[in-house]
Write a protein that holds these residues in place. Structure first.
Motif, PDB file in Angstrom:
ATOM      1  N   LEU A   1     -30.416  54.823 -50.797  1.00 28.55           N
ATOM      2  CA  LEU A   1     -30.021  55.444 -51.686  1.00 28.55           C
ATOM      3  C   LEU A   1     -29.762  54.054 -52.710  1.00 28.55           C
ATOM      4  CD1 LEU A   1     -29.738  58.768 -51.809  1.00 28.55           C
ATOM      5  CD2 LEU A   1     -32.076  57.572 -53.130  1.00 28.55           C
ATOM      6  N   GLU A   2     -28.625  53.658 -51.948  1.00 27.58           N
ATOM      7  CA  GLU A   2     -27.805  53.079 -52.553  1.00 27.58           C
ATOM      8  C   GLU A   2     -28.343  51.477 -52.093  1.00 27.58           C
ATOM      9  OE1 GLU A   2     -25.525  53.411 -55.382  1.00 27.58           O
ATOM     10  OE2 GLU A   2     -26.067  55.574 -55.042  1.00 27.58           O
ATOM     11  N   ASN A   3     -29.328  51.333 -51.368  1.00 29.15           N
ATOM     12  CA  ASN A   3     -28.981  49.711 -51.331  1.00 29.15           C
ATOM     13  C   ASN A   3     -28.728  48.974 -50.717  1.00 29.15           C
ATOM     14  OD1 ASN A   3     -31.480  49.651 -52.905  1.00 29.15           O
ATOM     15  ND2 ASN A   3     -30.309  48.904 -54.721  1.00 29.15           N
ATOM     16  N   VAL A   4     -27.795  49.842 -49.275  1.00 32.36           N
ATOM     17  CA  VAL A   4     -26.801  49.406 -48.372  1.00 32.36           C
ATOM     18  C   VAL A   4     -27.784  48.881 -47.535  1.00 32.36           C
ATOM     19  CG1 VAL A   4     -25.305  49.595 -46.506  1.00 32.36           C
ATOM     20  CG2 VAL A   4     -25.208  51.428 -48.641  1.00 32.36           C
ATOM     21  N   PRO A   5     -27.288  47.384 -47.201  1.00 28.81           N
ATOM     22  CA  PRO A   5     -28.149  46.105 -46.269  1.00 28.81           C
ATOM     23  C   PRO A   5     -27.929  47.234 -44.472  1.00 28.81           C
ATOM     24  CG  PRO A   5     -26.017  45.514 -46.802  1.00 28.81           C
ATOM     25  CD  PRO A   5     -25.608  46.277 -47.498  1.00 28.81           C
ATOM     26  N   THR A   6     -29.008  47.223 -44.552  1.00 28.83           N
ATOM     27  CA  THR A   6     -29.167  47.874 -43.083  1.00 28.83           C
ATOM     28  C   THR A   6     -30.034  47.096 -42.004  1.00 28.83           C
ATOM     29  OG1 THR A   6     -30.841  49.711 -43.318  1.00 28.83           O
ATOM     30  CG2 THR A   6     -28.139  49.929 -44.176  1.00 28.83           C
ATOM     31  N   ASP A   7     -29.816  48.435 -40.606  1.00 24.07           N
ATOM     32  CA  ASP A   7     -30.875  47.562 -40.288  1.00 24.07           C
ATOM     33  C   ASP A   7     -32.055  48.936 -39.903  1.00 24.07           C
ATOM     34  OD1 ASP A   7     -30.514  45.348 -39.085  1.00 24.07           O
ATOM     35  OD2 ASP A   7     -27.815  45.303 -38.919  1.00 24.07           O
ATOM     36  N   ASP A   8     -31.911  49.404 -40.430  1.00 27.09           N
ATOM     37  CA  ASP A   8     -33.219  50.914 -40.316  1.00 27.09           C
ATOM     38  C   ASP A   8     -33.851  50.942 -40.625  1.00 27.09           C
ATOM     39  OD1 ASP A   8     -30.790  52.258 -38.023  1.00 27.09           O
ATOM     40  OD2 ASP A   8     -29.967  52.965 -40.355  1.00 27.09           O
ATOM     41  N   SER A   9     -34.602  49.873 -41.109  1.00 21.48           N
ATOM     42  CA  SER A   9     -35.847  49.912 -42.268  1.00 21.48           C
ATOM     43  C   SER A   9     -36.997  50.592 -40.746  1.00 21.48           C
ATOM     44  CB  SER A   9     -36.730  48.641 -41.717  1.00 21.48           C
ATOM     45  OG  SER A   9     -36.599  47.467 -40.997  1.00 21.48           O
ATOM     46  N   LYS A  10     -36.550  50.647 -39.371  1.00 21.70           N
ATOM     47  CA  LYS A  10     -37.557  51.135 -37.960  1.00 21.70           C
ATOM     48  C   LYS A  10     -36.429  51.938 -37.630  1.00 21.70           C
ATOM     49  CE  LYS A  10     -41.329  48.062 -37.881  1.00 21.70           C
ATOM     50  NZ  LYS A  10     -42.157  46.984 -37.170  1.00 21.70           N
ATOM     51  N   PRO A  11     -35.712  52.819 -37.971  1.00 23.65           N
ATOM     52  CA  PRO A  11     -35.040  53.531 -36.963  1.00 23.65           C
ATOM     53  C   PRO A  11     -35.161  54.016 -35.855  1.00 23.65           C
ATOM     54  CG  PRO A  11     -35.763  55.048 -38.983  1.00 23.65           C
ATOM     55  CD  PRO A  11     -36.933  53.512 -39.461  1.00 23.65           C
ATOM     56  N   PHE A  12     -34.047  54.526 -35.203  1.00 24.12           N
ATOM     57  CA  PHE A  12     -34.056  54.544 -33.290  1.00 24.12           C
ATOM     58  C   PHE A  12     -35.576  56.167 -33.656  1.00 24.12           C
ATOM     59  CE2 PHE A  12     -30.735  51.590 -32.936  1.00 24.12           C
ATOM     60  CZ  PHE A  12     -31.214  50.742 -32.157  1.00 24.12           C
ATOM     61  N   LYS A  13     -36.100  56.273 -33.200  1.00 29.04           N
ATOM     62  CA  LYS A  13     -36.621  57.475 -32.556  1.00 29.04           C
ATOM     63  C   LYS A  13     -35.879  58.215 -31.366  1.00 29.04           C
ATOM     64  CE  LYS A  13     -39.859  56.541 -35.713  1.00 29.04           C
ATOM     65  NZ  LYS A  13     -39.834  57.379 -37.161  1.00 29.04           N
ATOM     66  N   ALA A  14     -35.755  58.959 -31.793  1.00 25.99           N
ATOM     67  CA  ALA A  14     -34.786  59.646 -30.439  1.00 25.99           C
ATOM     68  C   ALA A  14     -34.794  61.528 -31.174  1.00 25.99           C
ATOM     69  CB  ALA A  14     -33.535  59.563 -30.818  1.00 25.99           C
TER      70      ALA A  14
END
Length: 207
Positions: A102-115
């Motif tokens: 929501l706050e456009n933090v740069p993350t690597d979670d475009s494909k989050p871990f499925k668990a």
């Protein structure tokens, strides 16, 4: 001065707190010390420990996963599993991802871990395992503060109706600047004490 393009998140934490960080690692900038007069009015306690952690990039490659470089929510057992099929994640993982998105933090979670999720049934809030890459800390350090402010502001609302001591437990994996090895910062305390974490994260990364 804030960097251009970074959304500022209001910091709703009280302005004074005490910290045990000074006595744990000798960091003199972990918090603003209250005067004796102020300390009896408002005092918060926290515990911070730092330990070795697996090299996140190497572990991700070994497990056949993309290696995170920015900010990422990792499975809770990321360091110990032999296969990605055994991943487990905290129940608050999706909440934190949503706050970052929501706050456009740069993350690597475009494909989050499925668990599968680990459900927390206690009265404390147990956050997911958060990775912060060396590049974010050196080039876009304000995002570290923004990310933690998002979580702490959420927690002030989360604990608003609860009674008794409101405890936060949070594990943060920090990538070191020198060799890309990683350290695990374990925080346990109240929401206000989280305001010391950005300085601690930077200290650990550049150590």
């Amino acid at each position: 001065m804030a960097e251009a393009g970074i959304n500022q998140v209001p910091d709703r934490r009280p302005p004074y707190y005490t910290t045990q960080w000074d006595t744990i690692l000798g960091c003199p900038h972990a918090g603003r010390r209250p005067s004796n007069r102020q300390q009896h009015i408002l005092e918060f306690t926290m515990s911070v420990t730092v330990a070795d952690f697996v090299n996140v990039a190497e572990q991700a490659i070994a497990l056949g996963c993309p290696a995170p470089e920015k900010i990422a929510v990792l499975p809770e057992n990321f360091a110990t599993v032999r296969t990605a099929a055994d991943f487990l994640q905290r129940s608050e993982a999706d909440t934190v991802r949503k706050l970052f998105r929501l706050e456009n933090v740069p993350t690597d979670d475009s494909k989050p871990f499925k668990a599968p999720y680990i459900q927390n049934n206690g009265f404390e809030w147990v956050g997911p395992l958060i990775f912060i890459g060396a590049g974010v800390i050196s080039d876009n350090a304000n995002y570290v503060s923004v990310s933690l402010n998002l979580i702490s502001n959420f927690l002030y609302d989360f604990f608003k109706t609860s009674q008794g001591k409101n405890t936060v437990k949070l594990n943060i994996v920090v990538e070191k600047q020198s060799n890309k090895n990683c350290k695990l910062i374990t925080y346990e305390g109240d929401v206000a004490g989280m305001s010391s974490l950005p300085d601690i994260i930077r200290e650990v990364s550049f150590d």
